[in-house]
Motif scaffolding. Structure first.
Motif, mmCIF file in Angstrom:
data_model
loop_
_atom_site.group_PDB
_atom_site.id
_atom_site.type_symbol
_atom_site.label_atom_id
_atom_site.label_comp_id
_atom_site.label_asym_id
_atom_site.label_seq_id
_atom_site.Cartn_x
_atom_site.Cartn_y
_atom_site.Cartn_z
ATOM 1 N N GLN A 64 -5.129 19.789 -15.104
ATOM 2 C CA GLN A 64 -5.364 20.243 -13.725
ATOM 3 C C GLN A 64 -6.531 19.494 -13.074
ATOM 4 O O GLN A 64 -6.477 19.125 -11.902
ATOM 5 N N GLN A 65 -7.574 19.249 -13.849
ATOM 6 C CA GLN A 65 -8.730 18.504 -13.329
ATOM 7 C C GLN A 65 -8.350 17.067 -12.983
ATOM 8 O O GLN A 65 -8.732 16.534 -11.940
ATOM 9 N N ASP A 66 -7.552 16.440 -13.900
ATOM 10 C CA ASP A 66 -7.111 15.068 -13.617
ATOM 11 C C ASP A 66 -6.232 15.025 -12.379
ATOM 12 O O ASP A 66 -6.288 14.077 -11.576
ATOM 13 N N GLN A 67 -5.427 16.074 -12.207
ATOM 14 C CA GLN A 67 -4.557 16.127 -11.039
ATOM 15 C C GLN A 67 -5.376 16.201 -9.739
ATOM 16 O O GLN A 67 -5.080 15.526 -8.758
ATOM 17 N N LEU A 68 -6.416 17.027 -9.731
ATOM 18 C CA LEU A 68 -7.267 17.141 -8.525
ATOM 19 C C LEU A 68 -7.969 15.818 -8.206
ATOM 20 O O LEU A 68 -8.069 15.413 -7.046
ATOM 21 N N LYS A 69 -8.477 15.151 -9.250
ATOM 22 C CA LYS A 69 -9.132 13.857 -9.036
ATOM 23 C C LYS A 69 -8.159 12.846 -8.460
ATOM 24 O O LYS A 69 -8.493 12.060 -7.549
ATOM 25 N N LEU A 70 -6.943 12.823 -9.019
ATOM 26 C CA LEU A 70 -5.950 11.872 -8.539
ATOM 27 C C LEU A 70 -5.584 12.154 -7.086
ATOM 28 O O LEU A 70 -5.453 11.223 -6.269
ATOM 29 N N GLN A 71 -5.437 13.420 -6.731
ATOM 30 C CA GLN A 71 -5.131 13.778 -5.344
ATOM 31 C C GLN A 71 -6.262 13.353 -4.397
ATOM 32 O O GLN A 71 -6.018 12.831 -3.301
ATOM 33 N N GLU A 72 -7.514 13.560 -4.794
ATOM 34 C CA GLU A 72 -8.658 13.167 -3.955
ATOM 35 C C GLU A 72 -8.712 11.657 -3.781
ATOM 36 O O GLU A 72 -8.994 11.150 -2.694
ATOM 37 N N GLN A 73 -8.428 10.948 -4.896
ATOM 38 C CA GLN A 73 -8.443 9.484 -4.835
ATOM 39 C C GLN A 73 -7.362 8.969 -3.893
ATOM 40 O O GLN A 73 -7.591 8.070 -3.079
ATOM 41 N N LEU A 74 -6.157 9.539 -4.000
ATOM 42 C CA LEU A 74 -5.072 9.122 -3.114
ATOM 43 C C LEU A 74 -5.388 9.429 -1.648
ATOM 44 O O LEU A 74 -5.091 8.632 -0.752
ATOM 45 N N LYS A 75 -6.004 10.558 -1.403
ATOM 46 C CA LYS A 75 -6.371 10.918 -0.035
ATOM 47 C C LYS A 75 -7.393 9.940 0.547
ATOM 48 O O LYS A 75 -7.267 9.494 1.696
ATOM 49 N N ASN A 76 -8.403 9.593 -0.251
ATOM 50 C CA ASN A 76 -9.426 8.652 0.215
ATOM 51 C C ASN A 76 -8.832 7.272 0.490
ATOM 52 O O ASN A 76 -9.175 6.612 1.483
ATOM 53 N N GLU A 77 -7.948 6.812 -0.410
ATOM 54 C CA GLU A 77 -7.333 5.504 -0.201
ATOM 55 C C GLU A 77 -6.469 5.505 1.055
ATOM 56 O O GLU A 77 -6.465 4.528 1.819
ATOM 57 N N TYR A 78 -5.777 6.591 1.298
ATOM 58 C CA TYR A 78 -4.943 6.677 2.490
ATOM 59 C C TYR A 78 -5.802 6.649 3.770
ATOM 60 O O TYR A 78 -5.506 5.931 4.738
ATOM 61 N N ASP B 204 0.832 -1.206 0.000
ATOM 62 C CA ASP B 204 0.000 0.000 0.000
ATOM 63 C C ASP B 204 0.867 1.256 0.000
ATOM 64 O O ASP B 204 0.556 2.262 -0.656
ATOM 65 N N ILE B 205 1.979 1.244 0.719
ATOM 66 C CA ILE B 205 2.871 2.415 0.769
ATOM 67 C C ILE B 205 3.531 2.662 -0.588
ATOM 68 O O ILE B 205 3.623 3.795 -1.082
ATOM 69 N N ASP B 206 4.013 1.566 -1.237
ATOM 70 C CA ASP B 206 4.646 1.709 -2.567
ATOM 71 C C ASP B 206 3.671 2.296 -3.573
ATOM 72 O O ASP B 206 4.014 3.163 -4.392
ATOM 73 N N GLN B 207 2.445 1.812 -3.505
ATOM 74 C CA GLN B 207 1.434 2.329 -4.427
ATOM 75 C C GLN B 207 1.198 3.821 -4.206
ATOM 76 O O GLN B 207 1.072 4.606 -5.154
ATOM 77 N N ALA B 208 1.193 4.215 -2.940
ATOM 78 C CA ALA B 208 0.993 5.637 -2.626
ATOM 79 C C ALA B 208 2.150 6.484 -3.167
ATOM 80 O O ALA B 208 1.964 7.579 -3.713
ATOM 81 N N PHE B 209 3.395 5.981 -3.029
ATOM 82 C CA PHE B 209 4.554 6.702 -3.537
ATOM 83 C C PHE B 209 4.532 6.817 -5.061
ATOM 84 O O PHE B 209 4.862 7.854 -5.650
ATOM 85 N N GLN B 210 4.105 5.744 -5.745
ATOM 86 C CA GLN B 210 4.023 5.787 -7.208
ATOM 87 C C GLN B 210 3.021 6.841 -7.670
ATOM 88 O O GLN B 210 3.253 7.604 -8.619
ATOM 89 N N GLN B 211 1.884 6.859 -6.982
ATOM 90 C CA GLN B 211 0.878 7.850 -7.337
ATOM 91 C C GLN B 211 1.387 9.265 -7.077
ATOM 92 O O GLN B 211 1.151 10.203 -7.866
ATOM 93 N N ALA B 212 2.122 9.435 -6.007
ATOM 94 C CA ALA B 212 2.677 10.765 -5.704
ATOM 95 C C ALA B 212 3.705 11.182 -6.758
ATOM 96 O O ALA B 212 3.761 12.339 -7.188
ATOM 97 N N GLU B 213 4.523 10.214 -7.217
ATOM 98 C CA GLU B 213 5.528 10.527 -8.254
ATOM 99 C C GLU B 213 4.854 10.927 -9.561
ATOM 100 O O GLU B 213 5.267 11.871 -10.241
ATOM 101 N N LEU B 214 3.763 10.193 -9.890
ATOM 102 C CA LEU B 214 3.014 10.526 -11.107
ATOM 103 C C LEU B 214 2.427 11.931 -11.024
ATOM 104 O O LEU B 214 2.425 12.699 -11.990
ATOM 105 N N THR B 215 1.941 12.253 -9.816
ATOM 106 C CA THR B 215 1.385 13.604 -9.623
ATOM 107 C C THR B 215 2.450 14.670 -9.825
ATOM 108 O O THR B 215 2.217 15.728 -10.429
ATOM 109 N N GLN B 216 3.667 14.399 -9.332
ATOM 110 C CA GLN B 216 4.762 15.378 -9.479
ATOM 111 C C GLN B 216 5.128 15.577 -10.939
ATOM 112 O O GLN B 216 5.367 16.706 -11.410
ATOM 113 N N LYS B 217 5.172 14.450 -11.703
ATOM 114 C CA LYS B 217 5.478 14.570 -13.143
ATOM 115 C C LYS B 217 4.414 15.386 -13.857
ATOM 116 O O LYS B 217 4.698 16.203 -14.735
#
Length: 780
Positions: free
Chosen positions: A81-95, A16-29
């Protein structure tokens, strides 16, 4: 708990932690790409603005092309920008979800840990009680060893017996989760070749087989209702239900399944094998709910007496394992069921017999309810035994409440029990002038169990205010005592309607227990309806009057003695509770009347078998009178009515008189020593009972085979016992009671009057002792 928390943090899922880091890296890119596009658009805009200043009309097409590209880039930027917000919300909910799951897991493990600790504490206490029981059994076994038997022989016989018993029990509990390896280890063992190893095998098997559940099943299988010929489950093997019933994994089909198979199936499949408190609670609730449904819905009552008996057995199996909530719930159910049988608790006639035709005609004009006459006699029998056993269950509940209070000072069992006993049931049904003696005796025992300390009795748990010197008992609680006072003088043999002492062996002869066996269908058949018999079959049991009338006086006297014991405990324990003054005075007058009545009965029948009980009633009454008059703290001598005052002096004179004491000793001594008489003299039943209690009766029977020295010792011991009991010559009150009577006597008269009266009633003329002994012999 800190170590447990750390262990939970270490066990956090790494995937679960690795998945969270991957999603965070994608968000940064995505952020970087968005920033680059934005910079490119700004540069293009600047070049466009600088170039537009030099454009001509010929370059308009190129300008519009650039503007279109710019719009496309802006649209792409907004979408990113919209995709970025959705991805951030999804990561927050999963966390948050992962954190919540871990917290729930931690909470569940904590609850499991607390449950395990509670279970461990319960098992530790059970282990201590089992060790105490085992030590007691070892002592008993040591005492009961046969003379000439060696310890090795005893151990060997015990081992072989235990081995055989456990082998058969393994077949009985096949439904229990038992290891096949343990069974094979026993079954394939050659007992003859490894006799010494048998002890170890039995111990290992016992620790595995004998959990709380299997012990309870085995004990229940052997439980016999007092007076019946077979265990209770064997009768339930022939009884089925008249309706389908299913609750809490207990299921019985209509007219198909026997109660025995349904009960054993439920117990064997019960999951928690070591928590006897959970097993008893659920088992009792299952049976009580069925009984309530059967009685309220007027279904067949055939199984009800047996099921009530099993509930009583389960309650008494381990009293400390019964919870306070179960006590309250079951008390409420029992009392509601007792209200269904008013004609049994307050009887105008014997419930299972018919009144005479003339009496029916008279009472029909007096609006007396005679509807019970129309019921079949087998239904009346089932109702009678159901009511008796229900009252015994109520008595057992009161015992359990007193045990809880004795072991736990903060226990609320007494309050819970009496909160669920209606005052109307106790005062109007269980203590009325038409209530059978059996129920009165049970009710007295229930009231006695409520007296635990100086502030607990019946309906009220009174916490005394230390600033308040005197506290009167509330009327709700002292009303039963007032009714018991009147019962002391109004109790009559007409209130003995049946001879059955019930489940707790309180009072009765149990002559009616065969009636319950008559209504059960014979072996080999299964039925939910009671078996009908000819009226003659019932009448032979009901009207079997052999020795019954001689026992009626005993029932009455024992019930009166029980009432006096209740008052004695009340005054000796409930120090800070007090009745109204007029009730104290009323009680003293009743006790004085009771003493004179019993003395008169003894004078009229000096050879009665119940005279010892009558003397005990006199003793208890005098002790209570002494307490009421002691120091004039409760009743003053001047408060006594004149008639009571004169009768009390007369009764006490009879007690303090010992003019016949020496003559009785001389007569018995001469009869045993000189005349060598070996039989009973006055009251055979009482003399045999007293001699047997001292271990002398067997020696009396074999006196001819004793040596001369042993015979002389036996005769002297026998004389001592026979002169210490009531023997038909004189009352022979206990010395302590005579001293109490003299103390009361000194409060009623002056010292000079007391001395003159005492000398006058103990005056003996000089006479030849031999003539006096002859006179006594002729007077018999």
């Amino acid at each position: 708990m800190s170590s447990d928390t750390d262990s939970f943090d270490d066990s956090f899922d790494e995937n679960d932690i690795d998945q969270a880091f991957q999603q965070a890296e994608l968000t940064q890119k995505t952020k970087i790409q968005t920033h680059l596009l934005l910079q490119q658009e700004i540069r293009n805009s600047q070049r466009f603005e600088s170039s537009t200043q030099h454009l001509t009309n010929a370059d308009n097409d190129k300008v519009y092309e650039i503007l279109g590209e710019n719009a496309i880039l802006k649209n792409q930027l907004a979408r990113l920008q919209q995709d970025q917000l959705k991805l951030q919300e999804q990561l927050k909910n999963e966390y948050l979800k992962i954190v919540q799951e871990k917290e729930e897991s931690i909470q569940a493990l904590n609850e499991h840990l607390l449950e395990a600790k509670s279970k461990n504490e319960f098992l530790v206490s059970e282990n201590k009680s089992l060790n105490q029981t085992f030590n007691k059994r070892r002592k008993l076994r040591h005492v009961e060893m046969v003379e000439g038997e060696t310890p090795n022989q005893t151990l060997s016989s015990t081992q072989n017996t235990s081995y055989n018993n456990t082998s058969t029990r393994s077949d009985l509990f096949k439904g229990d989760h038992i290891s096949d390896g343990e069974i094979n280890a026993i079954s394939h063992t050659d007992v003859d070749t490894i006799a010494e190893a048998t002890k170890v095998i039995v111990i290992n098997q016992a620790t595995f087989f004998y959990n709380e559940k299997t012990l309870f099943i085995e004990t229940l299988s052997n439980y016999v209702i007092p007076g019946m010929s077979l265990p209770a489950l064997q009768y339930l093997e022939r009884i089925s239900s008249s309706f389908e019933y299913s609750i809490d994994n207990f299921e019985i089909l209509k007219d198909e399944t026997s109660f025995k198979s349904a009960i054993l199936k439920y117990l064997i499949n019960f999951q928690d094998r070591d928590r006897i408190d959970n097993l008893l609670t659920k088992f009792i609730k299952v049976l009580s709910n069925y009984i309530e449904h059967a009685v309220i819905e007027s279904e067949s009552l055939l199984a009800v007496p047996f099921l009530v008996a099993i509930i009583n057995f389960a309650l008494d199996y381990k009293r400390l394992a019964i919870s306070e909530s179960l006590i309250g719930e079951l008390t409420k159910q029992v009392c509601s069921l007792l209200f269904k049988f008013p004609d049994i608790l307050k009887q105008e006639y014997d419930y299972i017999t018919l009144p005479s035709k003339n009496q029916i005609l008279i009472d029909s004009h007096n609006d007396v309810d005679l509807s019970f006459i129309e019921k079949p006699i087998h239904i009346k029998i089932l109702e009678m035994f159901s009511t008796i056993f229900l009252c015994d269950v109520l008595l057992t509940l009161s015992k359990i409440a007193s045990v809880h209070l004795f072991n736990k000072e903060d226990s609320a069992c007494n309050s819970i029990l009496w909160k669920n006993i209606p005052e109307k049931l106790l005062t109007n049904s269980l203590l009325s002038r038409r209530t059978p003696v059996h129920f009165i005796h049970n009710t007295i025992c229930i009231l006695m169990n409520s007296i635990i300390d100086e502030d607990r009795f019946a309906f009220e748990n009174i916490r005394i205010n230390p600033l308040q010197k005197v506290k009167e008992l509330p009327a709700k609680s002292y009303k039963p005592l007032e009714q018991l006072m009147s019962i002391l003088t109004t109790l009559s043999p007409s209130q003995i309607h049946f001879d059955i002492y019930g489940l707790n062996n309180m009072i009765g002869s149990n002559d009616f227990i065969p009636l319950l066996e008559l209504v059960v269908v014979p072996n080999g058949e299964l039925s939910s309806q009671a078996k009908t018999n000819s009226f003659d079959a019932y009448e032979r049991i009901i009207k079997d009057t052999s020795n019954r009338f001689s026992r009626r006086d005993e029932y009455i006297l024992r019930t009166k003695l029980q009432i006096l014991e209740l008052f004695e405990i009340f005054y000796s324990t409930s120090i800070m509770l007090s009745l109204p003054h007029n009730m104290h005075l009323k009680l003293l007058c009743i006790l004085n009347e009771l003493v004179g009545e019993q003395q008169e009965l003894i004078y009229r029948a000096p050879r009665s078998a119940n005279n010892a009980t009558k003397v005990e009633i006199i003793t208890k009454s005098v002790i209570i009178i002494h307490h009421l008059l002691e120091g004039e703290s409760i009743i003053k001598v001047t408060d006594l009515p004149k008639l009571t005052y004169r009768e009390l002096i007369s009764n006490l004179m009879k007690i303090t008189s010992n003019s016949m004491k020496n003559q009785s000793i001389e007569f018995i001594t001469k009869l045993r020593n000189e005349q060598k008489f070996n039989g009973t003299v006055f009251i055979a039943k009482q003399e045999i009972k007293e001699l047997d209690s001292f271990g002398l009766w067997n020696s009396v029977l074999s006196i001819d085979r004793l040596s001369l020295e042993e015979k002389e010792k036996l005769i002297q011991h026998r004389i001592q016992v026979e002169t210490d009991i009531y023997n038909g010559i004189e009352f022979n009150y206990p010395d302590e009671m005579i001293a109490i009577a003299r103390d009361i006597f000194s409060k009623l008269v002056t010292e000079d009057e007391s001395e003159r009266i005492y000398k006058s009633i103990n005056y003996i003329e000089d006479d030849d002792s031999e003539n006096l002994a002859d006179f006594e012999m002729n007077g018999m």
